[in-house]
Every structure is written in structure tokens, then in C-alpha cells.
Design a protein around this motif. Structure first.
Motif, mmCIF file in Angstrom:
data_model
loop_
_atom_site.group_PDB
_atom_site.id
_atom_site.type_symbol
_atom_site.label_atom_id
_atom_site.label_comp_id
_atom_site.label_asym_id
_atom_site.label_seq_id
_atom_site.Cartn_x
_atom_site.Cartn_y
_atom_site.Cartn_z
ATOM 1 N N THR A 18 -7.886 -6.151 -1.569
ATOM 2 C CA THR A 18 -8.928 -5.126 -1.614
ATOM 3 C C THR A 18 -10.271 -5.742 -2.003
ATOM 4 O O THR A 18 -11.308 -5.367 -1.447
ATOM 5 C CB THR A 18 -8.523 -4.007 -2.598
ATOM 6 O OG1 THR A 18 -7.243 -3.484 -2.188
ATOM 7 C CG2 THR A 18 -9.537 -2.880 -2.610
ATOM 8 N N THR A 65 -16.792 -6.575 3.752
ATOM 9 C CA THR A 65 -17.563 -5.396 4.162
ATOM 10 C C THR A 65 -19.040 -5.640 3.890
ATOM 11 O O THR A 65 -19.898 -5.414 4.768
ATOM 12 C CB THR A 65 -17.072 -4.140 3.418
ATOM 13 O OG1 THR A 65 -15.713 -3.890 3.790
ATOM 14 C CG2 THR A 65 -17.923 -2.935 3.747
ATOM 15 N N HIS A 105 -11.777 0.360 -8.150
ATOM 16 C CA HIS A 105 -12.323 0.436 -6.802
ATOM 17 C C HIS A 105 -13.666 -0.280 -6.741
ATOM 18 O O HIS A 105 -14.186 -0.737 -7.744
ATOM 19 C CB HIS A 105 -12.468 1.893 -6.354
ATOM 20 C CG HIS A 105 -13.449 2.675 -7.166
ATOM 21 N ND1 HIS A 105 -13.113 3.326 -8.329
ATOM 22 C CD2 HIS A 105 -14.773 2.917 -6.981
ATOM 23 C CE1 HIS A 105 -14.176 3.922 -8.824
ATOM 24 N NE2 HIS A 105 -15.198 3.698 -8.025
ATOM 25 N N ILE A 153 -14.174 1.717 -1.951
ATOM 26 C CA ILE A 153 -13.062 0.955 -1.391
ATOM 27 C C ILE A 153 -11.970 0.915 -2.454
ATOM 28 O O ILE A 153 -12.167 0.350 -3.529
ATOM 29 C CB ILE A 153 -13.488 -0.467 -0.995
ATOM 30 C CG1 ILE A 153 -14.573 -0.428 0.078
ATOM 31 C CG2 ILE A 153 -12.269 -1.265 -0.511
ATOM 32 C CD1 ILE A 153 -15.132 -1.785 0.447
ATOM 33 N N CYS A 193 -7.646 1.343 1.232
ATOM 34 C CA CYS A 193 -8.632 1.040 2.273
ATOM 35 C C CYS A 193 -8.488 -0.370 2.840
ATOM 36 O O CYS A 193 -9.271 -0.761 3.693
ATOM 37 C CB CYS A 193 -10.045 1.179 1.717
ATOM 38 S SG CYS A 193 -10.465 2.829 1.157
ATOM 39 N N ASN A 194 -7.522 -1.124 2.366
ATOM 40 C CA ASN A 194 -7.447 -2.526 2.801
ATOM 41 C C ASN A 194 -6.633 -2.730 4.077
ATOM 42 O O ASN A 194 -6.467 -3.843 4.525
ATOM 43 C CB ASN A 194 -6.923 -3.414 1.675
ATOM 44 C CG ASN A 194 -5.503 -3.110 1.270
ATOM 45 O OD1 ASN A 194 -4.744 -2.503 2.010
ATOM 46 N ND2 ASN A 194 -5.143 -3.552 0.080
ATOM 47 N N ASN A 203 -10.801 -2.710 10.536
ATOM 48 C CA ASN A 203 -10.895 -1.918 9.316
ATOM 49 C C ASN A 203 -12.195 -2.201 8.571
ATOM 50 O O ASN A 203 -12.836 -1.295 8.055
ATOM 51 C CB ASN A 203 -9.690 -2.186 8.413
ATOM 52 C CG ASN A 203 -9.711 -1.329 7.183
ATOM 53 O OD1 ASN A 203 -9.743 -0.113 7.261
ATOM 54 N ND2 ASN A 203 -9.719 -1.973 6.026
ATOM 55 N N ILE A 241 -15.184 0.462 7.758
ATOM 56 C CA ILE A 241 -15.748 0.761 6.444
ATOM 57 C C ILE A 241 -17.270 0.649 6.468
ATOM 58 O O ILE A 241 -17.970 1.487 5.895
ATOM 59 C CB ILE A 241 -15.147 -0.157 5.359
ATOM 60 C CG1 ILE A 241 -13.648 0.134 5.193
ATOM 61 C CG2 ILE A 241 -15.861 0.032 4.025
ATOM 62 C CD1 ILE A 241 -12.905 -0.877 4.335
ATOM 63 N N SER A 260 -19.599 3.860 5.850
ATOM 64 C CA SER A 260 -20.532 3.856 4.717
ATOM 65 C C SER A 260 -21.933 4.280 5.135
ATOM 66 O O SER A 260 -22.600 5.031 4.427
ATOM 67 C CB SER A 260 -20.580 2.465 4.081
ATOM 68 O OG SER A 260 -19.310 2.089 3.616
ATOM 69 N N HIS A 263 -14.031 10.525 7.654
ATOM 70 C CA HIS A 263 -13.029 9.727 6.950
ATOM 71 C C HIS A 263 -11.611 10.198 7.242
ATOM 72 O O HIS A 263 -10.689 9.386 7.317
ATOM 73 C CB HIS A 263 -13.285 9.767 5.442
ATOM 74 C CG HIS A 263 -12.367 8.882 4.668
ATOM 75 N ND1 HIS A 263 -11.193 9.352 4.120
ATOM 76 C CD2 HIS A 263 -12.447 7.563 4.353
ATOM 77 C CE1 HIS A 263 -10.587 8.355 3.504
ATOM 78 N NE2 HIS A 263 -11.314 7.258 3.625
#
Length: 179
Positions: free
Chosen positions: A44, A51, A70, A83, A87-88, A125, A129, A133, A147
Motif C-alpha cells: 500500500t 500514485t 492510510h 489510499i 486500494c492496492n 490501479n 487512483i 483523486s 469510486h
């Protein structure tokens, strides 16, 4: 009863291999998560770093700041997303790998497809993200649709396309179809 087991043997083998692979990979991942305890896992953290780097590479100034469990994503001075471990994309990758194993082909092709597909899902992925965002900054009221609907549809749609490619081009069942 034996007649049905013989008749449905390919389907039952698929189910058995799928669930066994899924269970094994999930247990391994959960063991990994349990080793990190009350901190953010390395996968993560890597997603958060990538990201930020990906967004900045494309000229989108995003900052990720570590919080308790997070990372906050900051775009134009506003926290637009977080995140978390979910979310990974590892759970999506586990699902992908389990399906490929259930329809396995030659070992080398299977391993290459699993590695390439997993890398593709991981990169997709990260892009997801970044885009999410930015969109959350401009359309915060649309969080549920962005989302909860659109981005899962994109990532699971990509996984489905990879599965179709695998079954039709590389699995052991691909060679049995007539052309």
C-alpha cells in the motif's frame, strides 16, 4: 452419482483449482498483512508513492501524506481521496491469478501471463487512483458513482478481458476449440 462427476469433471476441476488457488493466495496475503500489525503494509505504501510519482510525471501535482492506517491524497490543497490497504489491487490480482490457474495452460505461458497480467492490473490501479483523486476534486458529490461504480467497472472489466484472452489464446482449452 458417479456419472455426474464424470460428466461435470472439467467444471468441478475448474472450481476446485480456482477455490484452492484463491484460498491459498488469500491466506498468504492475510499472513503478510498480519505481520505488519498496526501499520501500513509495504504494498500500500508503494501504491501511494507510485500514485504521487505517476501524477507528478504527467504534470498533475498530487501529494500523498501518511496518516494512521492510510495515505491522504492531496490535490490543489484539498484531501480528495485516501489510499487504504484495499486500494492496492492485491485482492483483484488474487482473483485474476486464481482464474488463470483454474484454466491453466503450459507452465511458462501461465507464469508469464500471471506476471504480465498482475503488473497490468497494478499499473491500471495506480492510474485509476490518480484519475479518481482529480475527479473527486471537481465532482465530490459523485463519489459513489466514481469510486463505487465506474472505477470498479473499469478494473474488473480489464480483468475480465484478460481472462477472455487467457482462455481463448493460452489456456489448455484454447487448443481444443475448432477454428
Amino acid at each position: 452419482m458417479k456419472k455426474y462427476f464424470i460428466q461435470y469433471q472439467p467444471f468441478l476441476l475448474f472450481l476446485g483449482k480456482f477455490f484452492l488457488a484463491y484460498l491459498m493466495l488469500t491466506v498468504i496475503y492475510q499472513f503478510y498483512l498480519n505481520t505488519v500489525g498496526d501499520s501500513i503494509d509495504a504494498i500500500t505504501e508503494n501504491v501511494a508513492r507510485l500514485t504521487e510519482n505517476t501524477a507528478n510525471f504527467f504534470g498533475v501535482k498530487i501529494t500523498t501524506i501518511k496518516d494512521y492506517m492510510h495515505y491522504n491524497i492531496i490535490y490543489r490543497g484539498k484531501v480528495t481521496a485516501r489510499i487504504i490497504e484495499g486500494c492496492n489491487a492485491i485482492s483483484v490480482i488474487i482473483l485474476f491469478i486464481s482464474f488463470v490457474i483454474a484454466f491453466s495452460g503450459k507452465l511458462k505461458q501461465t507464469l508469464l501471463f500471471v506476471l504480465g497480467g498482475s503488473l497490468f492490473i497494478y499499473i491500471l490501479n495506480i492510474v485509476r487512483i490518480v484519475v479518481l483523486s482529480v475527479l473527486m476534486y471537481y465532482y465530490p458529490a459523485q463519489e459513489h458513482i466514481l469510486h463505487g461504480v465506474i472505477f470498479p467497472l473499469i478494473i474488473y472489466g480489464a480483468v475480465f478481458i484478460l481472462w477472455v484472452i487467457w482462455v481463448n489464446k493460452f489456456s489448455k482449452y484454447a487448443t481444443k476449440t475448432t477454428k
